[in-house]
Design an enzyme around this catalytic site. Structure first.
Site, PDB file in Angstrom:
ATOM      1  N   ARG A  11      13.827  -7.529 -14.552  1.00 43.74           N
ATOM      2  CA  ARG A  11      13.476  -7.799 -15.940  1.00 43.74           C
ATOM      3  C   ARG A  11      14.362  -8.902 -16.505  1.00 43.74           C
ATOM      4  O   ARG A  11      15.582  -8.722 -16.635  1.00 43.74           O
ATOM      5  CB  ARG A  11      13.651  -6.521 -16.803  1.00 43.74           C
ATOM      6  CG  ARG A  11      12.598  -5.449 -16.541  1.00 43.74           C
ATOM      7  CD  ARG A  11      11.226  -5.907 -16.967  1.00 43.74           C
ATOM      8  NE  ARG A  11      10.163  -4.937 -16.742  1.00 43.74           N
ATOM      9  CZ  ARG A  11       9.388  -4.882 -15.657  1.00 43.74           C
ATOM     10  NH1 ARG A  11       9.560  -5.735 -14.657  1.00 43.74           N
ATOM     11  NH2 ARG A  11       8.425  -3.993 -15.567  1.00 43.74           N
TER      12      ARG A  11
ATOM     13  N   ARG B 200       4.811  -7.566 -14.675  1.00 45.25           N
ATOM     14  CA  ARG B 200       4.534  -7.665 -16.110  1.00 45.25           C
ATOM     15  C   ARG B 200       5.277  -8.774 -16.846  1.00 45.25           C
ATOM     16  O   ARG B 200       4.679  -9.404 -17.727  1.00 45.25           O
ATOM     17  CB  ARG B 200       4.726  -6.287 -16.767  1.00 45.25           C
ATOM     18  CG  ARG B 200       3.564  -5.344 -16.425  1.00 45.25           C
ATOM     19  CD  ARG B 200       3.880  -3.909 -16.678  1.00 45.25           C
ATOM     20  NE  ARG B 200       4.819  -3.373 -15.697  1.00 45.25           N
ATOM     21  CZ  ARG B 200       5.231  -2.112 -15.662  1.00 45.25           C
ATOM     22  NH1 ARG B 200       4.781  -1.245 -16.551  1.00 45.25           N
ATOM     23  NH2 ARG B 200       6.073  -1.699 -14.724  1.00 45.25           N
TER      24      ARG B 200
ATOM     25  N   ASP C 159       1.949   9.295   5.057  1.00 48.95           N
ATOM     26  CA  ASP C 159       1.040  10.311   5.593  1.00 48.95           C
ATOM     27  C   ASP C 159       1.640  10.826   6.900  1.00 48.95           C
ATOM     28  O   ASP C 159       2.793  10.508   7.222  1.00 48.95           O
ATOM     29  CB  ASP C 159      -0.361   9.679   5.802  1.00 48.95           C
ATOM     30  CG  ASP C 159      -1.472  10.691   5.572  1.00 48.95           C
ATOM     31  OD1 ASP C 159      -1.395  11.793   6.183  1.00 48.95           O
ATOM     32  OD2 ASP C 159      -2.403  10.407   4.809  1.00 48.95           O
ATOM     33  N   ILE C 160       0.859  11.577   7.657  1.00 47.42           N
ATOM     34  CA  ILE C 160       1.355  12.014   8.968  1.00 47.42           C
ATOM     35  C   ILE C 160       1.361  10.787   9.892  1.00 47.42           C
ATOM     36  O   ILE C 160       0.619   9.820   9.657  1.00 47.42           O
ATOM     37  CB  ILE C 160       0.517  13.167   9.560  1.00 47.42           C
ATOM     38  CG1 ILE C 160      -0.938  12.740   9.753  1.00 47.42           C
ATOM     39  CG2 ILE C 160       0.607  14.407   8.678  1.00 47.42           C
ATOM     40  CD1 ILE C 160      -1.775  13.751  10.540  1.00 47.42           C
ATOM     41  N   PRO C 161       2.227  10.815  10.934  1.00 46.97           N
ATOM     42  CA  PRO C 161       2.366   9.617  11.776  1.00 46.97           C
ATOM     43  C   PRO C 161       1.037   9.068  12.292  1.00 46.97           C
ATOM     44  O   PRO C 161       0.787   7.861  12.203  1.00 46.97           O
ATOM     45  CB  PRO C 161       3.265  10.098  12.918  1.00 46.97           C
ATOM     46  CG  PRO C 161       4.088  11.189  12.304  1.00 46.97           C
ATOM     47  CD  PRO C 161       3.179  11.883  11.320  1.00 46.97           C
TER      48      PRO C 161
ATOM     49  N   THR D  33      -2.001   9.221  11.134  1.00 39.28           N
ATOM     50  CA  THR D  33      -2.822   8.584  10.089  1.00 39.28           C
ATOM     51  C   THR D  33      -2.225   7.245   9.676  1.00 39.28           C
ATOM     52  O   THR D  33      -2.948   6.263   9.448  1.00 39.28           O
ATOM     53  CB  THR D  33      -2.941   9.540   8.878  1.00 39.28           C
ATOM     54  OG1 THR D  33      -3.477  10.770   9.351  1.00 39.28           O
ATOM     55  CG2 THR D  33      -3.843   8.973   7.801  1.00 39.28           C
TER      56      THR D  33
ATOM     57  N   LEU E 146       0.829  -1.219   0.000  1.00 41.89           N
ATOM     58  CA  LEU E 146       0.000   0.000   0.000  1.00 41.89           C
ATOM     59  C   LEU E 146       0.856   1.258   0.000  1.00 41.89           C
ATOM     60  O   LEU E 146       0.344   2.361  -0.167  1.00 41.89           O
ATOM     61  CB  LEU E 146      -0.938   0.005   1.214  1.00 41.89           C
ATOM     62  CG  LEU E 146      -1.984  -1.108   1.250  1.00 41.89           C
ATOM     63  CD1 LEU E 146      -2.925  -0.918   2.448  1.00 41.89           C
ATOM     64  CD2 LEU E 146      -2.803  -1.157  -0.033  1.00 41.89           C
ATOM     65  N   LYS E 147       2.139   1.115   0.259  1.00 40.51           N
ATOM     66  CA  LYS E 147       3.068   2.268   0.276  1.00 40.51           C
ATOM     67  C   LYS E 147       2.470   3.435   1.062  1.00 40.51           C
ATOM     68  O   LYS E 147       2.290   4.539   0.541  1.00 40.51           O
ATOM     69  CB  LYS E 147       3.422   2.717  -1.140  1.00 40.51           C
ATOM     70  CG  LYS E 147       4.186   1.673  -1.943  1.00 40.51           C
ATOM     71  CD  LYS E 147       4.745   2.266  -3.216  1.00 40.51           C
ATOM     72  CE  LYS E 147       5.478   1.256  -4.046  1.00 40.51           C
ATOM     73  NZ  LYS E 147       4.612   0.245  -4.668  1.00 40.51           N
ATOM     74  N   LEU E 148       2.183   3.182   2.337  1.00 35.76           N
ATOM     75  CA  LEU E 148       1.582   4.229   3.175  1.00 35.76           C
ATOM     76  C   LEU E 148       2.530   5.423   3.289  1.00 35.76           C
ATOM     77  O   LEU E 148       3.746   5.260   3.472  1.00 35.76           O
ATOM     78  CB  LEU E 148       1.283   3.678   4.573  1.00 35.76           C
ATOM     79  CG  LEU E 148       0.353   2.463   4.645  1.00 35.76           C
ATOM     80  CD1 LEU E 148       0.193   1.996   6.091  1.00 35.76           C
ATOM     81  CD2 LEU E 148      -1.009   2.777   4.039  1.00 35.76           C
TER      82      LEU E 148
HETATM   83  O1  C5P Z   1       5.315  -5.078 -13.561  1.00 32.81           O
HETATM   84  P1  C5P Z   1       6.522  -4.831 -12.724  1.00 32.81           P
HETATM   85  O2  C5P Z   1       7.448  -6.024 -12.628  1.00 32.81           O
HETATM   86  O3  C5P Z   1       7.259  -3.564 -13.100  1.00 32.81           O
HETATM   87  O4  C5P Z   1       5.918  -4.609 -11.264  1.00 32.81           O
HETATM   88  C1  C5P Z   1       6.660  -4.111 -10.195  1.00 32.81           C
HETATM   89  C2  C5P Z   1       5.783  -3.982  -8.993  1.00 32.81           C
HETATM   90  O5  C5P Z   1       6.558  -3.520  -7.897  1.00 32.81           O
HETATM   91  C3  C5P Z   1       4.624  -3.004  -9.141  1.00 32.81           C
HETATM   92  O6  C5P Z   1       3.505  -3.578  -8.477  1.00 32.81           O
HETATM   93  C4  C5P Z   1       5.073  -1.760  -8.403  1.00 32.81           C
HETATM   94  O7  C5P Z   1       4.006  -1.084  -7.782  1.00 32.81           O
HETATM   95  C5  C5P Z   1       6.015  -2.329  -7.346  1.00 32.81           C
HETATM   96  N1  C5P Z   1       7.089  -1.455  -6.892  1.00 32.81           N
HETATM   97  C6  C5P Z   1       8.024  -0.904  -7.722  1.00 32.81           C
HETATM   98  N2  C5P Z   1       9.011  -0.070  -7.241  1.00 32.81           N
HETATM   99  C7  C5P Z   1       9.090   0.173  -5.944  1.00 32.81           C
HETATM  100  C8  C5P Z   1       8.174  -0.404  -5.077  1.00 32.81           C
HETATM  101  C9  C5P Z   1       7.182  -1.242  -5.585  1.00 32.81           C
HETATM  102  O8  C5P Z   1       7.982  -1.166  -8.933  1.00 32.81           O
HETATM  103  N3  C5P Z   1      10.069   0.901  -5.470  1.00 32.81           N
END
Ligand code: C5P
Length: 233
Positions: free
Chosen positions: A182, A212, A67-69, A71, A63-65
Site C-alpha cells: 500500500r 486496488r 486440495d489432496i495431492p 487433485t 489460483l492458490k491450489l
Molecule cells: O488489491 P490488492 O493490492 O489488495 O490485491 C492483492 C492481490 O494479491 C489480490 O489479488 C489477492 O488475491 C492476492 N494475494 C494476497 N495475499 C496473499 C496472496 C495473494 O492479497 N497472501
C-alpha cells in the site's frame, strides 16, 4: 533472485473482461507482469491468458491450489498449455502435495515457477488463532516457507513484513512475491500486514503484487508510474 530489481505485478481483479482490457490498454508498455486471480480466470478462462500473453505480458496465475495431492497434480496437468510464468499453491496443502506438484510442474509446466502461499496478508494474529493455529504469524510463515522450499517449491508468497526474517533462512535462489502493498495514504481494505512499495523493495521482494491502489485510481498509468518511481528511488 536476491540482487535482482523489484518488479510490479498488477493484480487484475476487476468485474468484467471489458474493464480488464481497458486497464491493460491504460497501463500499456509500463506494465510487464499481470496477475490473474480467481475472479478473472473463472470468468474469462484460458483464452484470455493467451490473449494477454500474445500482447507481450508475463502472466502470474494466482489460483492458490489447495486440495489432496492427486487433485492438485491433475490440476497442474490441466494447465499444461497455458503461457504462465508463476502459479500459486497453498503451502498448507502439506509437503506431500507440494513435492508431487513440483514434480508435475517440471513435466507439464516447465517454464512456470511454483509459489507457495504462506499466511494470507489479509490475516492478523486473531484470524490465525481463530482457525486453530497457535503459532505467532512470523513463526507460522517461517515454518510454511521452509517446508515449501524443502518440498522443491520455487518461491514464497508472504507479506513484505516477513521478508527480513525469511531472506536469511532460505536459499538466495528463492523468489519472493509480496502482496499487502500500500503506497502511503492509500486505503488498506482487507489487507492487514502491509508495507509501502519502497519498504517492500528495500526488504528484498522480487515482485510486488498490487491491485486496488492501481485499479481504483482515476489514472492507472500514473499510479503505476508513481509506484515504479518509488521502488527505483
Ligand atoms: O488489491 P490488492 O493490492 O489488495 O490485491 C492483492 C492481490 O494479491 C489480490 O489479488 C489477492 O488475491 C492476492 N494475494 C494476497 N495475499 C496473499 C496472496 C495473494 O492479497 N497472501
Amino acid at each position: 533472485m536476491l540482487d535482482s530489481k523489484t518488479e510490479v505485478i498488477l493484480a487484475l481483479d476487476v468485474e468484467s473482461r471489458t474493464k480488464a482490457e481497458k486497464i491493460l490498454v491504460a497501463t500499456g508498455q509500463k506494465l510487464k507482469w499481470v496477475k490473474i486471480g480467481l475472479q478473472t480466470y473463472l470468468r474469462d478462462g484460458p483464452n484470455f491468458l493467451h490473449e494477454i500473453s500474445s500482447s507481450g505480458k508475463e502472466i502470474f496465475l494466482d489460483l492458490k491450489l489447495h486440495d489432496i495431492p492427486n487433485t492438485m497434480v491433475k490440476a497442474i496437468e490441466s494447465l499444461s498449455d497455458l503461457p504462465i510464468k508463476m502459479l500459486t499453491l497453498h503451502s498448507t496443502a502439506g509437503p506431500e502435495a507440494l513435492e508431487k506438484c513440483s514434480i508435475a510442474a517440471k513435466k507439464f509446466l516447465p517454464n512456470t515457477k511454483l509459489l507457495a502461499v504462506t499466511v494470507l496478508t489479509s490475516m492478523n494474529q486473531n484470524n490465525l488463532t481463530s482457525i486453530g493455529v497457535e503459532n505467532k504469524i512470523p513463526d507460522q510463515v517461517d515454518r510454511l516457507a521452509k517446508m515449501a522450499i524443502d518440498s522443491n517449491i520455487d518461491g514464497i508468497v508472504c507479506s513484505p513484513l516477513e521478508l527480513m526474517r525469511l531472506r536469511p533462512i532460505l536459499p538466495d535462489s528463492t523468489t519472493f512475491v509480496t502482496p499487502g502493498i500500500r503506497p502511503a495514504g492509500s486505503a488498506t481494505g482487507d489487507q492487514k500486514r502491509v508495507m509501502t512499495p519502497y519498504q517492500a523493495a528495500q526488504a528484498g521482494a522480487n515482485f510486488l503484487v498490487i491491485g486496488r491502489p492501481i485499479l481504483a485510481s482515476s489514472n492507472p498509468e500514473f499510479a503505476l508510474s508513481e509506484i515504479q518511481a518509488e521502488i527505483d528511488r
